[in-house]
Enzyme design. Structure first.
Site, PDB file in Angstrom:
ATOM      1  N   LYS A 112       0.860  -1.198   0.000  1.00 16.52           N
ATOM      2  CA  LYS A 112       0.000   0.000   0.000  1.00 16.52           C
ATOM      3  C   LYS A 112       0.886   1.234   0.000  1.00 16.52           C
ATOM      4  CE  LYS A 112      -4.483   0.883   0.319  1.00 16.52           C
ATOM      5  NZ  LYS A 112      -5.556  -0.055  -0.083  1.00 16.52           N
TER       6      LYS A 112
HETATM    7  N1  GLU Z   1      -7.211   0.101  -3.396  1.00 11.19           N
HETATM    8  C1  GLU Z   1      -7.949  -1.092  -3.659  1.00 11.19           C
HETATM    9  C2  GLU Z   1      -8.047  -1.954  -2.413  1.00 11.19           C
HETATM   10  O1  GLU Z   1      -7.909  -1.478  -1.307  1.00 11.19           O
HETATM   11  C3  GLU Z   1      -7.437  -1.838  -4.889  1.00 11.19           C
HETATM   12  C4  GLU Z   1      -6.035  -2.301  -4.833  1.00 11.19           C
HETATM   13  C5  GLU Z   1      -5.525  -2.881  -6.151  1.00 11.19           C
HETATM   14  O2  GLU Z   1      -6.284  -3.032  -7.090  1.00 11.19           O
HETATM   15  O3  GLU Z   1      -4.336  -3.192  -6.183  1.00 11.19           O
HETATM   16  O4  GLU Z   1      -8.345  -3.115  -2.491  1.00 11.19           O
END
Ligand code: GLU
Length: 418
Positions: A107
């Protein structure tokens, strides 16, 4: 149970511990899976439109890469902290494992308020942030995506900046891109579509008809708005209440969601939408509805508001919206909660489809994407539900059991290096 003292990572650890204990996880693997593999902090100096220089702090956390490249979004928000990004990266690890896709968890976050920045400033910040972490990301290493306050245009800048650094166009370094430059059809709607599927499957399990079921939604960004739209148009549910950062609206007969989306695009809020009564967040949670969808930020359902919640089912569109004590309270009262790492996993599942299509250079139709997504989501929901029935635990603990077990099996197989 230890208090989390407001730490989001502490909340993640509490959820982890409950499942790891049931799995009888050995101490060594337990230690590995409760430590982030890599945490990067960067300073991003940007020349603002007024000529002054501001320095923004950014993070990228790669929590675990046992199953594959780190995967997870980048969020732009004034409240971003390393604790939060680490928890979100851990949740991505469990989410990818529950979704059964070959990714680890990562993240990113930048402390900024994009609502107060120009498009040029946001582009400059994005490019500088990517330049600062460029050695750590890549199609085989770590693949970012959109999250809170980031979108397809920002992902295009991520892709372009990375490509300029490596000297060739590399679309598979990031997902959630515009369709014209390697994005997948259906990706923008994927998280909302998955929430609709999770709601439909939950209604079937709990025993009520999704057609005509009443729904309240907190948050009207990409996740909240698309799930409202699909729940109304494809599943026949009635969206009675929506609140966002500014205010909210209520209509017992059901809100006209396509019109509400149009209104929110123009006004940047649902507040003041004609033909509905005003509604605040406190009262949204108290609504006598079948389904409650928190689709905003972490720590929204707490012991301050959980006792007043009347919904039969909670579908977590946001990551970490329910605190561990509120989760226990609601579960004890018989509320069926579909946890974030399952409920909103269709976003990253479709990111996986995007990454596969980019690497093949061969693109699927929207129908193909949605069919594969439906199959993946139903497989994940079924696996978690079966586990919850087998161990007689709530869906969150069951989702962690499925995820931890998958990562632990591969950790043991790979063995220790050095
Ligand atoms: N931000 C989204 C989540 O929290 C998608 C993450 C992604 O597609 O890598 O799942």
């Amino acid at each position: 149970m230890a208090a989390t003292n407001g730490s989001i990572f502490g909340a993640m650890l509490q959820e982890f511990d409950g499942a790891a204990r049931i799995l009888n996880l050995e101490p060594g693997i337990w230690k590995i899976l409760t430590h982030p593999k890599r945490q990067i902090t960067v300073s991003c100096p940007i020349q603002m439109d007024n000529g002054e220089i501001e320095v923004f702090t950014g993070y990228r956390v790669q929590y675990n890469i046992t199953l594959g490249p780190a995967k997870g979004g980048i969020r732009y928000h004034p409240g971003v902290t390393l604790d939060e990004v680490t928890a979100l990266a851990a949740w991505m690890t469990w989410k990818c494992a529950v979704a059964h896709i070959p990714f680890g968890g990562g993240k990113g976050g930048v402390i900024c308020d994009p609502t107060k920045m120009s498009k040029r400033e946001i582009e400059a910040l994005t490019r500088r942030y990517v330049a600062e972490i460029v050695d750590a990301i890549g199609p085989e290493k770590d693949v970012p995506a959109p999250d809170v306050n980031t979108n397809a245009q920002i992902m295009a800048w991520v892709m372009d900046t990375y490509s300029m650094h490596v000297g060739h166009t590399t679309t598979s370094v990031v997902t959630g891109k515009p369709v014209e430059l390697g994005g997948s059809l259906g990706r923008r709607e994927a998280t909302g579509r998955g929430l609709m599927i999770a709601t439909r499957e939950s209604a079937r399990h709990v025993g009520f008809d999704i057609k005509g079921a009443t729904v309240a939604i907190q948050g009207f960004g990409n996740v909240g708005s698309v799930s409202a739209d699909l729940l109304m148009r494809e599943a026949g549910a009635i969206i009675v209440g929506v609140v966002d950062w500014k205010g909210g609206v209520f209509n017992a007969k059901g809100l006209d969601v396509p019109k509400l989306i149009e209104y929110a695009q123009q006004h940047h809020t649902v507040d003041g939408f004609p033909g509905a009564d005003p509604l605040n967040c406190e009262n949204l949670f108290k609504l006598d509805v079948d389904v409650l969808i928190p689709a905003a930020l972490e720590n929204q359902i707490t012991m301050d508001n959980a006792p007043a919640i009347r919904a039969k089912v909670i579908i977590e569109g946001a990551n970490g919206p329910t605190t561990p004590d509120a989760n226990r309270h609601l579960h004890d009262r018989g509320v069926f909660i579909v946890p974030d790492i399952l409920a909103n996993s269709s976003g990253v599942t479709t990111s996986y489809f995007e990454w596969v299509q980019d690497r093949y250079g061969y693109f699927w139709t929207e129908k193909e994407v949605n069919e594969r997504l439906e199959a993946k989501m139903c497989e994940a929901f079924g696996a978690v539900l079966q586990t919850s029935l087998k161990y007689k635990v709530d869906m969150r603990t069951a989702a962690y059991i499925v995820a931890i077990n998958r990562v632990a099996i591969v950790t043991r197989m790979r063995g220790m290096y050095a």
